[in-house]
Design a protein around this motif. Sequence first.
Motif, short mmCIF file in Angstrom:
data_model
loop_
_atom_site.label_atom_id
_atom_site.label_comp_id
_atom_site.label_asym_id
_atom_site.label_seq_id
_atom_site.Cartn_x
_atom_site.Cartn_y
_atom_site.Cartn_z
N ASN A 196 0.84 -1.19 0.00
CA ASN A 196 0.00 0.00 0.00
C ASN A 196 0.88 1.24 0.00
O ASN A 196 1.12 1.85 1.03
CB ASN A 196 -0.91 -0.03 1.24
CG ASN A 196 -1.97 1.05 1.19
OD1 ASN A 196 -1.89 1.97 0.37
ND2 ASN A 196 -2.97 0.95 2.04
N GLU B 284 0.35 4.22 -0.93
CA GLU B 284 -0.29 5.45 -0.44
C GLU B 284 -0.12 5.55 1.07
O GLU B 284 0.19 6.62 1.61
CB GLU B 284 -1.79 5.46 -0.79
CG GLU B 284 -2.11 5.66 -2.25
CD GLU B 284 -1.89 4.42 -3.10
OE1 GLU B 284 -1.87 3.31 -2.52
OE2 GLU B 284 -1.71 4.55 -4.32
N ALA B 285 -0.35 4.43 1.76
CA ALA B 285 -0.24 4.42 3.21
C ALA B 285 1.21 4.69 3.63
O ALA B 285 1.47 5.49 4.53
CB ALA B 285 -0.71 3.09 3.78
N ALA B 286 2.14 4.04 2.96
CA ALA B 286 3.55 4.24 3.30
C ALA B 286 3.92 5.70 3.11
O ALA B 286 4.58 6.31 3.96
CB ALA B 286 4.42 3.33 2.46
N ASP B 287 3.47 6.28 2.02
CA ASP B 287 3.76 7.68 1.72
C ASP B 287 3.19 8.58 2.81
O ASP B 287 3.86 9.49 3.31
CB ASP B 287 3.16 8.04 0.36
CG ASP B 287 3.42 9.49 -0.03
OD1 ASP B 287 4.59 9.90 0.02
OD2 ASP B 287 2.46 10.20 -0.36
N ALA B 288 1.95 8.29 3.20
CA ALA B 288 1.31 9.11 4.22
C ALA B 288 2.02 8.98 5.56
O ALA B 288 1.93 9.86 6.41
CB ALA B 288 -0.16 8.73 4.38
#
Lengths: 306, 516
Positions: free
Chosen positions: A177, A179-183
Motif C-alpha cells: 500500500n 499510499e499508506a507508506a507515503d502518508a
Amino acid sequence: MIEEIFTASVFASTLRLATPYIFAAVGETFSQKSGVLNLGLEGVMLMGAFAAFYTVYATGSVIIGLLAALIVGALMGLATAFISVTLQAEQGISGIGIYLFGLGMSELLFVRLIGTPVSIDGFPRLYIPGFSDIPVIGEIFFNHNLLVYAAFLLVPIAAFILNRTTFGLMIRAVGQNPEAADAMGVNVARVRYMTVIIAGTLAGLAGASLSIALLNVFQQNLTSGLGFIAVALVYFGRWTPLGVLLGSLLFSFVNALQLQIGSIGVNIPSEFAVMAPYVITIIALVFASKRAEKPTALTKPFRRGD
Amino acid sequence: MPDTLPTQQPHISQLHMRGMVKRFPGVLAVNNVDFSVEAVNGRGEIHALLGENGAGKSTLMKILYGLYRADGGSIHVDESLLTLRSPQDAIGRGIGMIHQHFMLVPSLTVAENIALGMKSTRGALLDLNRVRSRVAELSERYHLRVDPDVPIWQLAVGEQQRVEIVRALYKGAALLILDEPTAVLTPGEVDDFFRVLRQMRDDGHLLVFISHKLHEVLAISDRITVLRDGQRVDTIPTSAASKLVLAQMMVGRPVVLEYDRPPCTPGAEKLRLEKVNALNDRGAKGLSDVSLTVCAGEIVGVAGVSGNGQHELAQTIAGLRPCIGGSITANGQNITNKSPRVLHHCGMAYIPEERMIDGVIKDFSVAENLILHDHARPQYARGGLFMRFRRITAASQQAIRDYEIKTPGTETPIKSLSGGNIQKLILARELGRKPQVLIAAQPTRGVDIGATEYIHQRLLEERAKGTAILLISEDLDEILALSDRVIVMYEGRIIGEMPRENVDIRQLGALMAGAQ
C-alpha cells in the motif's frame, strides 16, 4: 538404474546449479516485494556474466571480475529503477526492453572484445579440511566454489532484512500500500530505487556465478532463460527468500537430473527441463491460497495524489 | 521523523493557514482560504471543516499534511513559518491525519503499521516490543482497544480506525486532521469515538474534523468553518450554528432538509428474495439466507455499516453476482441468475453503488452513456446495427433538460461531469425506461446536497407512480428520510426489520452493530 541416476554428484550439481537461481530470485524478491516487477533480470544477468568474464579474461583476477559484475548489475538496476519508478513505464514492456538490451549488448561486446570462445580460470573449488573428504556428504556439501556458499548464506540474510529491519518493513509496506507508506512519511521512490538496485546487483552476481564460477566460459545468450525462470521462482516461492530457495533447489534438481539421465544414455530433450519450472509454477499459482502474500501494488507505479 | 520517546513530542498551541491557494488543471480547488486552530489555556480545539464534496476541504487539509503543495498562502505554527514538502515534514511538526480511506497496510500487523516510517530505538532493527508497550499505554489512556499483533486485514473497519488514532497519538500528533471519520461507524460507535475526541481535546490536542454531516459537526465541534467551491464562506462558533444555517451556507441557497412523504399505500408484491445466498469477493459467504419483499409504491431501506453484505445484495439482485442458493422473483418472474438483459425486460432498473465502474463508461460521451441499454433498439439503431445519431442526440437533449443535468453538451465525456450530474444521468437512463422495480444502491454517495435533494425527490416521485424501490444505503439519514420499511443487515444476514414509524434510532444503531 535408480542408483545410476541419484548419485552424489547429482545432488552436488543441484546445489551448484541452484546458485544463479538463488542470487537472481532473491534479488527479484526484494524488487517485487516493493512493488516493482523486474522482468529484465535475464538481460542484467547476461551483462553481469559478460562483465565478470571479460574482466577475468583481461586481468586474471576473479575478485575484480566479481566486482565488475556487481557494478554492472547495480548500474543496470539503476537504469531499471529510473525507467519503472521515475518514468513510471509499463513494467512488463520495459522489462522486455532491458532483456533485449542485455542480450544484444553482451553479445556485441563479446564479439568485439573477445571474438572466439575461450575459457578462463574462474572461482576454484574450496577445499575445506576435514569436511571435503567425508564420503558422499563431503562431495555434496563441501566441495563447491565460494559463490555457492554465498548464495545459500544470502537466503537467511535476505529473510532477516525483510522481516526484522525497518528497511524490510518499508519494503513490505511500499509493495502492499504505497499510499499508506507515503502518508506515514516513507519515501516510496527511494525504497523502490534501493530494492531494484539490489535486484540488479544480485542479478549481476547471478550472471558472474555462471560465467566465472560454474561454467567459466561466455557465449551468446549464456543464461538461456534462467533469468525468466528466476522471475517465476519468486511467484513460486510466494515472495519469501525461503520459498525462493526451495523453488531454486527443486528446479536445479530437475536440471541436474536431466543432465545425469542424458549422460547415462537416456535422451530426454532439455527443453522439458526448461519448461518444468514454468509448468510447476503455473500449477503452484493455480492451487496457491489467495491470501495477502502477493504485493498488491506489484507493477503499479506510484504517484502521489492519484 | 519523530522520535519514539514521548518526552520529545511536539506541541502546537495555534496554527494559522493564511490565503491558501491550490490549483488543479482547470480547477481552482482552494481559493484564498484562511483557517486556524487554536488552544486556549491548555484546552485544545475541535474545529469542524464543513462543505460539500469538491468544496475543497480535503484538498486544504492535504496541503496541511504535506501531501499537496500549495500554489499560494502560508502556514504558521506558533508564529513561526512552516514549510511542508512531504508528509514527513508534517509528521515531524506534530501534524497527523486520518484519511477517509485508511492508510494501513493490510498484510502487516497493527504494531508493524505503527512502526512504519518511524525511527527505531534499535537502529536498523525493528523494535516491536517497544511499540507494543507504548500502544498498551495509549490504549489504556484513551480507551482504544487494539491488539498489536493482529494483521490489519482481520480487523473490522471500526477497529482499523482505532489503530489509525493510536498510531497518530503514537507519532506525537499535536494536531490531528480527521477526514470524514464517522462514515464507517454505527451510531453507537460514533458516540464512543466522540468521547475519545473530546478527551484528546481536553488534553490539549488540536483537531480538525472534516465532515458533511451537519448533526455530527454540531455535536462535536467548538468552531465551524464552511467551504463552498473552494472558498471560505464563514467561520462561526458552534453555539451560534444550526442545521438550517449550515446547510444554507454549504449550498448557497435555502434547502429542504425534510421531505413531504405521503403515507405509503403498498400495492402488489414486485420483488421477492427467498433465502438468497452469495459469496463475497474473497470467496467467503457474503449473503446468508436473505429474504425480503418490496411492494409496488413502497420504498424499503436496507441499513447497515459498510461491508455487511449490502454490496453483495445489490449485485446479486442486479444479476452481477452469482446467487448460490435461494431464489429471486421480480414482477412475478423467476430471475435468479438471469443476465442483466433479461432483468431489464422484467422491468427492473439498477442504480449501482460504484457509479464510475458499474454505472457509466468513463470515456464515453453523455449521449453514449444514456443509450447504453437501448443502443441496439430500433429507436436508436436502424436494423439494430446502424446508429441513428440525430435521434440519439435529441433523446439526450431531452434527458439533459428533464433531469437538470449540467453538462456543456451531449458529446462531453462523462468523466468530466461532477458526481451529482453523473448520478442524474444514470437516473435519467434507468428511470427513462419506466421500471417497475428499482434497486438504488448508495444513490447519493459522494453527491452534493443540491443533487441529493433532487435525487431524493425523484425517488419519491417514482414511489408515487407505483414503482417498488429497494434503497440500499449506508447513510442512515437517507434511509430514514425515504423509507417506508427499514431492514438492517449485519454480516450478510438480515437481523431486523421494522416499519419507518417504529424506528428507534438507538435500537437501530445497536442492530447495525450486530446486537440481536
